[in-house]
Every structure is written in C-alpha cells, then in structure tokens.
Design a protein around this motif. Structure first.
Motif, PDB file in Angstrom:
ATOM      1  N   ILE A   1       0.845  -1.177   0.000  1.00 47.85           N
ATOM      2  CA  ILE A   1       0.000   0.000   0.000  1.00 47.85           C
ATOM      3  C   ILE A   1       0.887   1.235   0.000  1.00 47.85           C
ATOM      4  O   ILE A   1       2.110   1.114   0.028  1.00 47.85           O
ATOM      5  N   ARG A   2       0.261   2.427  -0.031  1.00 50.14           N
ATOM      6  CA  ARG A   2       0.983   3.698  -0.141  1.00 50.14           C
ATOM      7  C   ARG A   2       1.970   3.623  -1.293  1.00 50.14           C
ATOM      8  O   ARG A   2       3.176   3.823  -1.120  1.00 50.14           O
ATOM      9  N   CYS A   3       1.462   3.331  -2.460  1.00 45.56           N
ATOM     10  CA  CYS A   3       2.353   3.022  -3.567  1.00 45.56           C
ATOM     11  C   CYS A   3       1.886   3.651  -4.876  1.00 45.56           C
ATOM     12  O   CYS A   3       0.752   4.108  -5.009  1.00 45.56           O
ATOM     13  N   ALA A   4       2.801   3.648  -5.825  1.00 52.18           N
ATOM     14  CA  ALA A   4       2.509   4.064  -7.195  1.00 52.18           C
ATOM     15  C   ALA A   4       3.232   3.115  -8.139  1.00 52.18           C
ATOM     16  O   ALA A   4       4.308   2.598  -7.815  1.00 52.18           O
ATOM     17  N   GLU A   5       2.631   2.887  -9.276  1.00 48.94           N
ATOM     18  CA  GLU A   5       3.253   2.074 -10.318  1.00 48.94           C
ATOM     19  C   GLU A   5       3.821   3.006 -11.379  1.00 48.94           C
ATOM     20  O   GLU A   5       3.103   3.839 -11.937  1.00 48.94           O
ATOM     21  N   LEU A   6       5.110   2.878 -11.634  1.00 49.53           N
ATOM     22  CA  LEU A   6       5.785   3.651 -12.670  1.00 49.53           C
ATOM     23  C   LEU A   6       5.766   2.853 -13.958  1.00 49.53           C
ATOM     24  O   LEU A   6       6.253   1.721 -13.998  1.00 49.53           O
TER      25      LEU A   6
ATOM     26  N   LEU B   1       0.748   5.690 -11.680  1.00 49.32           N
ATOM     27  CA  LEU B   1      -0.578   5.419 -11.133  1.00 49.32           C
ATOM     28  C   LEU B   1      -0.423   5.282  -9.630  1.00 49.32           C
ATOM     29  O   LEU B   1       0.249   4.368  -9.148  1.00 49.32           O
ATOM     30  N   ALA B   2      -1.013   6.207  -8.867  1.00 52.00           N
ATOM     31  CA  ALA B   2      -0.958   6.162  -7.411  1.00 52.00           C
ATOM     32  C   ALA B   2      -2.280   5.626  -6.879  1.00 52.00           C
ATOM     33  O   ALA B   2      -3.349   6.006  -7.362  1.00 52.00           O
ATOM     34  N   TYR B   3      -2.207   4.745  -5.888  1.00 50.68           N
ATOM     35  CA  TYR B   3      -3.378   4.031  -5.379  1.00 50.68           C
ATOM     36  C   TYR B   3      -3.639   4.366  -3.911  1.00 50.68           C
ATOM     37  O   TYR B   3      -2.703   4.571  -3.134  1.00 50.68           O
ATOM     38  N   ALA B   4      -4.911   4.352  -3.542  1.00 49.52           N
ATOM     39  CA  ALA B   4      -5.284   4.429  -2.124  1.00 49.52           C
ATOM     40  C   ALA B   4      -6.685   3.871  -1.948  1.00 49.52           C
ATOM     41  O   ALA B   4      -7.554   4.054  -2.802  1.00 49.52           O
ATOM     42  N   GLY B   5      -6.898   3.183  -0.827  1.00 47.05           N
ATOM     43  CA  GLY B   5      -8.204   2.597  -0.550  1.00 47.05           C
ATOM     44  C   GLY B   5      -8.571   2.754   0.907  1.00 47.05           C
ATOM     45  O   GLY B   5      -7.777   3.227   1.727  1.00 47.05           O
TER      46      GLY B   5
END
Length: 382
Positions: free
Chosen positions: A328-333, A341-345
C-alpha cells in the motif's frame, strides 16, 4: 548468487528490488530464475535450489507473481540512506474513478453491508490518480524521495518485469507501514492495520484529538477486528503460541493514524517459510474485506484488476526467514518512466460515511504524491 553484507556495497546498476525497514535493508539485482507463483518459489527455497527470493505478490491470488532469485543481494543494518534529490515536475492528469463516482460506489457498498441477508461484512474500495512527469524518472529516485520523508525509513521498490506481459518494464514503488508477516528464526510477527484517520500535523492538539478519536471509534474497532481475527486464524493453523493483544494501538505515519495490532507466534524450524505464510495470509480483510470471496468479487466488479496494488512485497531466504509488507501507499511507474498510477483505498463497513471515505483516500494518496511535489494537488483534485 553473490551475497553482499557491507554498508559500503553498491550495485553497478539501479537495483531491481529494495525493501527498506527500520531494522534492515535488503537490496537485490534482477536476473536469476523467475517464479510466477509463491508455491513454486517456496519449493525452490525448501529444496535449496536458490538461497533467496525477492519480489511481489499480486492482489489477486493465482495471478502471475513477480518473484525471482536475484543474482546479487545486499543486506545492511538499518533503513536505506536516501540520496538528496529534487522531485521532478509531476502533474495529475486523471482521477480513476472521479471522486463523485468513488462516493457513489462507497454508498452502494454501505447499503449492501447494511443488508443483514447479504454475506458481505467489510470491503476495501480503492481509487487511483494518474500523473505524468515532465521528464523520465528513475524508480530508485522515487524510492529515495519516499524513504527520505518517512520517519522510520520505510520504502520499497520492485521491478515487476518478472510477472511478464504488460508488467515488463514497470516498477512498483511505495512506503508501506503494514507488516503482513516477518519471520526471523522461530519468531513470527504480523502487524495488520485497519481503521484510519487523517493526520493534522500543522496543529498538534487537533492531531492528538484525531488519534484519540480513532482509538475510541467503535466503527474503526469493528473494522479492525475482522483483520485481527483473520490473521490469528491463519497463524493458529500453522504456528504455536499465537499472541494477540487485548486491544489495538495506534500506528503513526506522516499522513495518517491507523489502528494496529502486533500479533506474535512461534514456528518450528521446519515450519512454513515467511513466503508461505505471506501467501496464506494474503489477502487480509485490511486490503480486501470479509468474507474474502464476496469482497474480492465486488472489488473486481467495481475496480477491475488491481495488479500489484494491495498485494505484498518482500523477501525470503532458504532458512525460511524473511519479511513481507502489504503493498500500500504506492505508485506504479510505467515502462515509459514518466507515467505514474498512485493508489489508495479504505475499509468500508456498514457504519461508513462515503464522504469520509473519500477524504481518507485523499490523505493516503498524499503519502505517495506529497514527497513527489504534488501533495497539494492531490488534496484538491477530489
């Protein structure tokens, strides 16, 4: 494989894997044998055909993993020492979905959860922000920006190419506070997080009130209990002396307060490896929901494929030792080295408020985008 154990060690090229933690940092190269499943990788470790496995597990069990036996690996004490860097100019280009749609999805989920006939008791719904840099960036530079802004030095980087297909050339970079499982000798630790409140660091009094309110929140303790029960049940089937505190505590990150419970257990030397335990525990209700099948089905319907967001990142050696963090607290380059792409849920239960859940994802997105110079934008796009 070459194993390096020296603070002065350096790789001739950017690392393909880094897990920076307060106690130690594991850094590894690419190369070596690739494994598309945790079971295949664990079998190679048990037979000692390889000495170490590093990489990432996807959110969806059975999807291709990004696991490999590195050609070189370095283990050093303490967190990674980040280099001083200037963040690239990164602009947010898309909300996926739009904030209004995320609120609508959460509202629909709350109605399902409030239906006593429906099996769903908790579901974790996420959203993404797409951003683009004005120039190509290195994944290791993004990692150092995240590590430099985490008081504990948490950070991770994984080259996802081992998963093949669309993941070739992509990297997952983040700073997770959540230990899925750590095994060192016979000792097992899992530290699940569930139940969150946005921090107010500019106002220490208000920040403390937010923390205390979270600790006393019946809604958040309800959500947290699902995760603790899941982890305890899995570990009880595979370990002995499972130890669970009577109540959760507070875990502090730069952007959020979380309810966290440190669960301990013991395994014999021939017991499950850290990788096998991670595979058994994942996905927990902290990033999926409960019951797992019902929650995963709703996530697939609303979000589509999550890839490696809300999976696990870590390492394991042939003695079974290792550590796996929830990704979590991540982004895909992307492979173009410019698109992120930055993610949060957030965990949704029957008592959840859709607008509060949107605000929670905004706070979590700031943990990723803030160090990259777009924190303010991340707060206003929603």
């Amino acid at each position: 494989m070459i194993i390096i154990d020296a603070e002065t060690s350096a790789f001739s090229a950017d690392p393909a894997f880094v897990l920076s933690r307060p106690q130690r940092t594991v850094t590894a190269s690419a190369g070596g044998r690739v494994f598309r499943s945790a079971a295949e990788a664990a079998a190679a470790l048990r037979s000692r055909r390889v000495s170490h496995i590093v990489g990432a597990l996807p959110f969806t069990p059975g999807a291709p993993a990004a696991l490999w036996a590195p050609e070189t690996i370095a283990v050093t004490d303490g967190p990674r020492t980040p280099r001083a860097l200037t963040a690239p100019d990164i602009a947010i280009t898309d909300n996926l979905p739009e904030p209004e749609e995320h609120v609508r999805r959460v509202g629909a989920a709350v109605r399902l959860l409030a239906d006593p006939v429906h099996p769903l008791r908790k579901v974790v719904l996420a959203r993404k922000l797409r951003a683009r840099a004005d120039r190509a960036v290195r994944a290791v530079d993004l990692l150092d920006l995240l590590v430099s802004t985490d008081p504990a030095g948490n950070g991770y980087l994984v080259d996802l190419s081992a998963a093949g297909g669309v993941y070739t050339g992509r990297h997952l970079v983040g700073s997770s506070p959540e230990i899925l499982v750590r095994r060192l000798g016979p000792e097992i630790i899992s530290h699940p997080l569930a139940g969150s409140a946005r921090r107010i660091p500019e106002d220490p009094v208000a920040d403390r009130i937010a923390a205390d309110s979270l600790l006393g929140s019946a809604k958040d303790r309800h959500e947290h209990g699902f995760v603790v029960d899941h982890v305890a049940d899995i570990l009880s089937d595979r370990c002995t002396d499972v130890r669970i505190p009577a109540a959760p505590g507070l875990t502090e990150t730069p952007a959020m307060w979380h309810l966290g419970t440190t669960i301990g257990a013991t395994v014999p030397a021939t017991g499950p490896t850290a990788l096998e335990l991670a595979d058994a525990l994942h996905p927990t209700p902290a990033i999926c929901g409960t019951p797992t099948a019902a929650a995963a089905g709703l996530i697939a319907e609303l979000e589509g494929e999550r890839g490696f967001y809300a999976g696990a990142v870590g390492w394991c050696d042939a003695d079974g030792n290792g550590e796996w963090m929830v990704s979590i607290r991540c982004a895909e380059l992307a492979a173009d080295n410019r698109t992120l792409l930055a993610y949060a849920g957030g965990g949704i239960v029957a008592e959840s408020d859709p607008e509060d859940e949107l605000a929670e994802t905004t706070g979590k997105l700031q943990r990723v985008l803030g160090p990259l110079g777009v924190g303010g934008k991340a707060a206003t796009v929603s």
